[in-house]
Each structure stands twice: as structure tokens, then as C-alpha cells.
Design an enzyme around this catalytic site. Structure first.
Site, PDB file in Angstrom:
ATOM      1  N   GLN A 199      49.722  36.922  21.856  1.00 45.57           N
ATOM      2  CA  GLN A 199      51.142  36.823  22.203  1.00 45.57           C
ATOM      3  C   GLN A 199      51.951  37.652  21.200  1.00 45.57           C
ATOM      4  OE1 GLN A 199      52.669  35.619  24.768  1.00 45.57           O
ATOM      5  NE2 GLN A 199      51.113  34.358  25.812  1.00 45.57           N
TER       6      GLN A 199
ATOM      7  N   CYS B 124      41.958  54.951  53.927  1.00 46.95           N
ATOM      8  CA  CYS B 124      41.458  53.621  53.555  1.00 46.95           C
ATOM      9  C   CYS B 124      40.319  53.202  54.476  1.00 46.95           C
ATOM     10  CB  CYS B 124      42.597  52.609  53.622  1.00 46.95           C
ATOM     11  SG  CYS B 124      42.094  50.930  53.240  1.00 46.95           S
TER      12      CYS B 124
ATOM     13  N   CYS C 116      42.612  48.956  58.418  1.00 50.21           N
ATOM     14  CA  CYS C 116      42.845  50.369  58.717  1.00 50.21           C
ATOM     15  C   CYS C 116      41.845  50.909  59.736  1.00 50.21           C
ATOM     16  CB  CYS C 116      42.822  51.190  57.428  1.00 50.21           C
ATOM     17  SG  CYS C 116      44.283  50.906  56.397  1.00 50.21           S
TER      18      CYS C 116
ATOM     19  N   ASP D 247      45.066  40.721  36.422  1.00 46.11           N
ATOM     20  CA  ASP D 247      45.242  39.832  37.574  1.00 46.11           C
ATOM     21  C   ASP D 247      46.698  39.906  37.982  1.00 46.11           C
ATOM     22  OD1 ASP D 247      46.063  37.881  35.255  1.00 46.11           O
ATOM     23  OD2 ASP D 247      46.760  36.934  37.105  1.00 46.11           O
TER      24      ASP D 247
ATOM     25  N   ASP E  23      42.367  30.397  34.607  1.00 48.10           N
ATOM     26  CA  ASP E  23      43.420  30.407  33.593  1.00 48.10           C
ATOM     27  C   ASP E  23      43.446  29.029  32.919  1.00 48.10           C
ATOM     28  OD1 ASP E  23      44.676  28.728  35.428  1.00 48.10           O
ATOM     29  OD2 ASP E  23      46.062  30.255  36.125  1.00 48.10           O
ATOM     30  N   SER E  24      44.332  28.870  31.948  1.00 53.68           N
ATOM     31  CA  SER E  24      44.339  27.608  31.181  1.00 53.68           C
ATOM     32  C   SER E  24      45.137  26.520  31.871  1.00 53.68           C
ATOM     33  CB  SER E  24      44.962  27.862  29.821  1.00 53.68           C
ATOM     34  OG  SER E  24      46.354  28.148  29.979  1.00 53.68           O
ATOM     35  N   GLY E  25      45.918  26.884  32.866  1.00 54.51           N
ATOM     36  CA  GLY E  25      46.821  25.937  33.500  1.00 54.51           C
ATOM     37  C   GLY E  25      48.229  26.014  32.931  1.00 54.51           C
TER      38      GLY E  25
ATOM     39  N   HIS F  92      44.173  44.674  53.494  1.00 49.11           N
ATOM     40  CA  HIS F  92      44.425  46.069  53.127  1.00 49.11           C
ATOM     41  C   HIS F  92      44.857  46.206  51.669  1.00 49.11           C
ATOM     42  CE1 HIS F  92      45.702  50.158  52.996  1.00 49.11           C
ATOM     43  NE2 HIS F  92      46.831  49.731  52.453  1.00 49.11           N
TER      44      HIS F  92
ATOM     45  N   GLY G 289      52.143  37.205  27.969  1.00 51.18           N
ATOM     46  CA  GLY G 289      53.561  37.342  27.674  1.00 51.18           C
ATOM     47  C   GLY G 289      54.165  38.674  28.075  1.00 51.18           C
TER      48      GLY G 289
ATOM     49  N   CYS H 284      39.300  49.972  54.831  1.00 52.57           N
ATOM     50  CA  CYS H 284      39.316  48.520  55.073  1.00 52.57           C
ATOM     51  C   CYS H 284      39.301  48.199  56.571  1.00 52.57           C
ATOM     52  CB  CYS H 284      40.508  47.861  54.385  1.00 52.57           C
ATOM     53  SG  CYS H 284      42.061  47.928  55.298  1.00 52.57           S
TER      54      CYS H 284
ATOM     55  N   ASP I 277      47.891  28.839  25.917  1.00 55.96           N
ATOM     56  CA  ASP I 277      48.894  29.488  25.072  1.00 55.96           C
ATOM     57  C   ASP I 277      50.277  29.115  25.578  1.00 55.96           C
ATOM     58  OD1 ASP I 277      48.753  30.843  27.453  1.00 55.96           O
ATOM     59  OD2 ASP I 277      49.106  32.815  26.584  1.00 55.96           O
TER      60      ASP I 277
END
Lengths: 343, 343
Positions: free
Chosen positions: A158, A273, A278, A235, A49-51, A304, A185, A275, A103
């Protein structure tokens, strides 16, 4: 999570937080180590990300103006300026595969005038970020060029909840030209139907042949609904943060592992599942680990939830390629809408 | 640690704390789940302690008399009596492969008279534990009998730092007759040469053809030195606790990963180590995780230290079978005696 866990869960890309890495251990140190992939031993794609988001949410005494975001570190109070150019430079030194423009993140709700002014500033920052990105591409700083070879840069649309501002932002951002486009946003407190409407409205104005990334979303049903509205990438902290708090996502809805009803439940969290959690442990044992405050509780729960999220995306891709997405979506939302089996 | 990590590191047996499991989630609940192996999903051997050590170190307002140890739970203040018979019953319900008798743990230093009286009480408790163990063996409580089928019980030799008391305790404990014998009351603050001398003195009086277990030890060099004095088994918090504090064991001595000298060190913790941590990550990255307070720091460091300990035991076994143990011991102690490369 270990890298191996993420690979086994099917993760294709991870996200690095530029704000955190810039402050500690520092982008210069990471560049000297050969970039973030080599520093952390992750040979697969990384998005940074941009921070900006962490500056707005974590840093102290921040001041936003046309130059960028001035802030004091939450670690030691030191003063920093995160300008659009600086956000690009740092991400180049980290050497991520996808870098994001800086942004401005507005709090929700915001007025139309505030939103318009902020969106227009974000567009100006995006243009500065792209110019800086292009100039570094032709820079002769060999080390950094090698670290960031092939790096893509995504613009961010945005405009809050206002359809015309989203349209204007998308048009201006696409006019600058990026390798992909994010929607920022959203997932900041607005009702979910508003979020879905804004996503629909925005993706209409984005190129069909470039990735679209919805930042900060969402629930499992958000993933399905927003893929249905044209999103490719997401994300979100939800699968990991909820896991640490004992909330687990399953094919039959969410459960809270600390509930007494699981004290003697010998079954897995989700019988469908695959994983490690599980395959290996019962709900009764996971509840015990959680109540005993064992670190392993957070680890196993996170494993999980990440598997559930990545499996959801995998199932979405399969349904799309089989042209059964609409049916998948209806069935998924019906089961996922049992939001919580507990409490 | 996940079970898989322990298996990969070469762990053949793990230790369950009876005090903790008795209070939470409770031995009755674990018995209803089919015993500790099934409850936690660990299909390999488990040793359980008697619970006495944690009563002495964690519980509140404890009172020791001939009946056993009366204490209040550190969790909720509830009152409990851990008698020798109770310690056996709980471990039977847990269904461990090796159960330990309840003994009294004296603080160091203790006078000869205190030590003698305490040792004699421990012998009486050992006899009661063995009688209870034998009676359960012939009990018709089918469920519990199934859980604990094949369980072994180890006696514990006490006697502090007094050779004649150790001799008397060993003789009395062997006379009761157990499947194996532990040495308790060491690694409690006495000088290391005193510990080694007591180990030598005690193992002389234990059967050659049954396992000997030194409780609560020790450093890597303690493992080598005490195997040289006749010990087969150990348990210790050192590899895991030190890992969480950033202290790592290596073939060239201990290092503290938080030291600034590792900030730009791209090498692994130990270039001779085969563990996931050493295969995947640099010292620089592990230092960063530690300083950032990431849970993963504790996980990765623990994985390394456990691998180092288990590799040390594996190398000891190899050296014994190759009849090169004396040379191995000299070389190991020479490198391990560089106690810390840092600070």
C-alpha cells in the site's frame, strides 16, 4: 460464463470473492464440499481476495480498528469481524491456490498522514496473516490441510500515491516474505499517469523472481502499460461489467453495441476475434438482443470482452518472448487509445 | 441459451415469436438482413407463430373483428392491425421454415356458441392466410421469395373442448389444405384428461402423412401421452420458464433446486443426464448460484431442462422405431407422475 467458456477464452485462473463466499454459502459449507474447486467444478487455479475490499464497498456499518474490520452483512445485517487471521482461515477453507492478506483500502484522495498510518497498519496485518498462514501449514487438521495443500499467500503493498510510502511498504512486505506481491490501493480514482508512476516506483522494490499482481486494474491499455512497468497479473470488473452495459472492446477501439449505427451491421464485433460471439453473430443481432433485454446479450458480450482481454495478455506474452514488446506496446496503445468509436 | 447449446441438446427446430420480431427489430429489417436464419445465425429449421397469441396475451387495447386483431404495442403504444394476410407477409419476410396461420385464441372456459363462432372465424382466416401464402409463392419480389423459399404453412384446428366443433374445424382446415396441421386452443387451463380427449378426437380427423403439432403443451408426461394420441410436434415455455424459477425435470420427477435439502448435495441434478450442467456441477453448487441470484443459475438450469425435454422426445422416437412405445409410455408416466420430489 460457464467454466467451459472461460477455458476456451484461455483463462488460466479465476478470482473468488471471499466476502461473498464467506457470507453465502459459507466457507464451512464449501470446506465440507472439499473446497472451492470441487464445490464449483473448476479444476484450474483460483485466487481469492481477502474479503476486505467488499467489506469496504458493500457491507453496512463497518468499523476498522487494529483487530480488523467489523461489519454487518449486506444480506441479513448479521455482525462479523474480519480479522487478518480470520481472512486467512476462510481462504484456507476455500482452498484457493493463491490467498491474499487482509489490507486496509483507503478512499482516494487521502492525506500523507492518513496514508502512512493506514499503510503501517496493513503491514502489521500482513505479518499477522503470514503468522496465521504458517501456523495452519503445520496444523494437524487433516481435512482443511488437504483442501489448502500448496496454497500460496501474496502480500499487498500500500502507500497511496506517495513514492516513499510505497517504498517503505514494499520493503516491509518483502521482509515478511510471501510467495508473491500485489499492489493495492490503485485504480481507485487517481489519474492514470499517477497510477503508472506509482506502479513503476513500486515494482522497483519487488523481487524479480516472484509474481507481481496489480489489483483492480484495468483498461486494455493499462494491461500493456503496466506489464511494461513490471506487472504479471491483473484482475478487473471492466470486461464483464462493460459487457453487460453493451460496451465491447475491439482491436480498433471500444464500441457501444446499442448505438443505432449497428442496427443493420452484418459484421462481427471484431473481425480479428476468434470468440464464439464473433464467430456466430453480427453486430445487428447483438444490438437487437441488448435492446430486447435478453440475458443472452450479457452472456455473448461478456464472452467477447473476456476473450479480448485474455487475447491481449496472450499477445503480450508472445511479444515478450519474441522480444518485440516495445513495438507491440506502441502499436497497441495507438489503436486502443481510440477510446470509443461511438458516443 | 446459445445456438451451440441447443445443437448439443439435440434441438432440430426452434420457434420465433412473430409478434416480438415484428415490433422489434421489425420484419423489414430482418428481411434486409437476409431473413431470420441469417440475422440470428441459426442454420437449422425455424417455426414462427402467427403473432396472434402474443397479441391476445401481451398487447394493449386489442380489438378482434373479421379484419383481424387491432392492438397497441406493449413497447410504445403504437397502433397495429394484424390481419391474416399481414401475419403471412411478416412470416414470409422472416423466412421461417414453417409459418402458422392466424387464428383466434379463446379464453377458457368458453361457451359452445362462442367457441363455434370463433372457430368459424379462424377457418375463414385460415383460408385467407392460405390464399395470401399462395399469392406470395407466385410473387416476383425476388428478395422475399428467396428468403422464404421452401416455406411450409400449417393450419390450426380450433373448437375448444367440443368434439363436434373440433371435427368440423379439422375437416374445414384440411379441406383448405396445408403442409401440416396444428391443434390450438388447448393447454389453456382445461383439465389434463379433457386435453387428452380433445387431442384424441382431433388427430382422428387429420391426415396420417402430414405433421401434427400440439401448440403450447406441455409437461414431459403430456409429450408422451400426446404422442400416444398422434402428435408429432410440441412447443412450450415450461422447460425454460421453470428452469429460471429453479424447477428441474429429472428421470425421477421434478426437483426444486432452491430447497434446503440440496445445500450439501454433491450429486448432479440427474445422474442419467448427459448435459453440460449435470456433467459439470452439483446440486449444491446450482442451489448456491440460484440463491445468489447469478444469471448462470438460469442458464445452467435451462440447459438441463431443455436437454431433458429433447431427450424425452428422442427416447419416444427410439421406442416407436423399436415398437416398444407402449411399455416406454407406461414406465415414463409412472416415474414422471412423481410430479415433485419436493414441496
Amino acid at each position: 460464463m460457464r467454466h467451459r467458456d472461460l477455458e476456451e477464452a484461455g483463462a488460466q485462473i479465476i478470482l473468488g470473492n471471499t466476502y461473498h463466499l464467506y457470507l453465502r454459502p459459507g466457507d464451512q459449507l464449501i470446506a465440507r464440499r472439499g473446497g472451492l474447486h470441487r464445490f464449483m467444478g473448476w479444476p484450474h487455479p483460483i485466487l481469492t481476495d481477502s474479503g476486505g475490499y467488499q467489506v469496504f464497498s458493500l457491507a453496512q456499518r463497518r468499523k476498522i480498528d487494529e483487530r480488523g474490520a467489523e461489519f454487518r452483512s449486506h444480506l441479513d445485517g448479521s455482525l462479523h469481524l474480519l480479522s487478518p487471521e480470520r481472512a486467512v482461515d476462510i481462504q484456507v477453507r476455500l482452498g484457493s491456490d493463491i490467498a491474499m492478506v487482509l489490507d486496509e483500502c483507503l478512499a482516494y484522495p487521502a492525506s500523507r498522514d492518513e496514508t502512512a498510518a493506514s499503510m503501517e497498519r496493513s503491514v502489521r496485518w500482513a505479518a499477522r496473516c503470514r503468522a496465521q498462514f504458517a501456523s495452519i501449514r503445520h496444523d494437524d487438521s487433516a481435512d482443511v490441510a488437504a483442501i489448502s495443500a500448496g496454497q500460496a499467500q501474496f502480500g499487498i503493498v500500500q502507500g497511496g500515491v506517495f513514492a516513499d510510502l510505497r517504498h517503505a511498504s514494499a520493503a516491509a512486505t518483502v521482509a515478511i516474505g510471501f510467495e508473491g506481491y500485489a499492489i493495492g490501493g490503485l485504480s481507485v480514482g487517481e489519474p492514470v499517469d499517477v497510477m503508472y508512476a506509482v506502479v513503476s516506483e513500486t515494482t522497483r522494490h519487488l523481487p524479480d523472481d516472484q509474481p507481481r499482481y496489480l489489483m483492480g486494474a484495468g483498461t486494455p491499455e493499462d494491461l500493456v502499460e503496466c506489464v511494461g512497468r513490471g506487472i504479471d497479473m491483473f484482475d478487473c470488473v471492466l470486461p464483464t461489467r462493460n459487457a453487460r452495459n453493451g460496451q465491447l472492446f475491439t482491436s480498433e477501439g471500444r464500441i457501444n453495441i446499442k448505438n443505432a449505427r449497428y442496427a443493420e451491421d452484418d459484421g462481427p464485433v471484431d473481425s480479428t476475434c476468434r470468440c464464439y460471439t464473433c464467430r456466430t453473430h453480427s453486430r445487428a443481432y447483438l444490438r437487437h438482443l441488448y435492446l430486447a433485454g435478453e440475458m443472452t446479450a450479457g452472456v455473448l458480450n461478456t464472452l467477447h470482452n473476456l476473450t479480448f482481454y485474455l487475447d491481449t495478455m496472450r499477445r503480450i506474452r508472445e511479444a515478450i518472448s519474441l522480444q518485440t514488446f516495445d513495438r507491440f506496446r506502441q502499436e497497441f496503445v495507438r489503436s486502443a487509445s481510440r477510446l470509443s468509436l461511438d458516443s
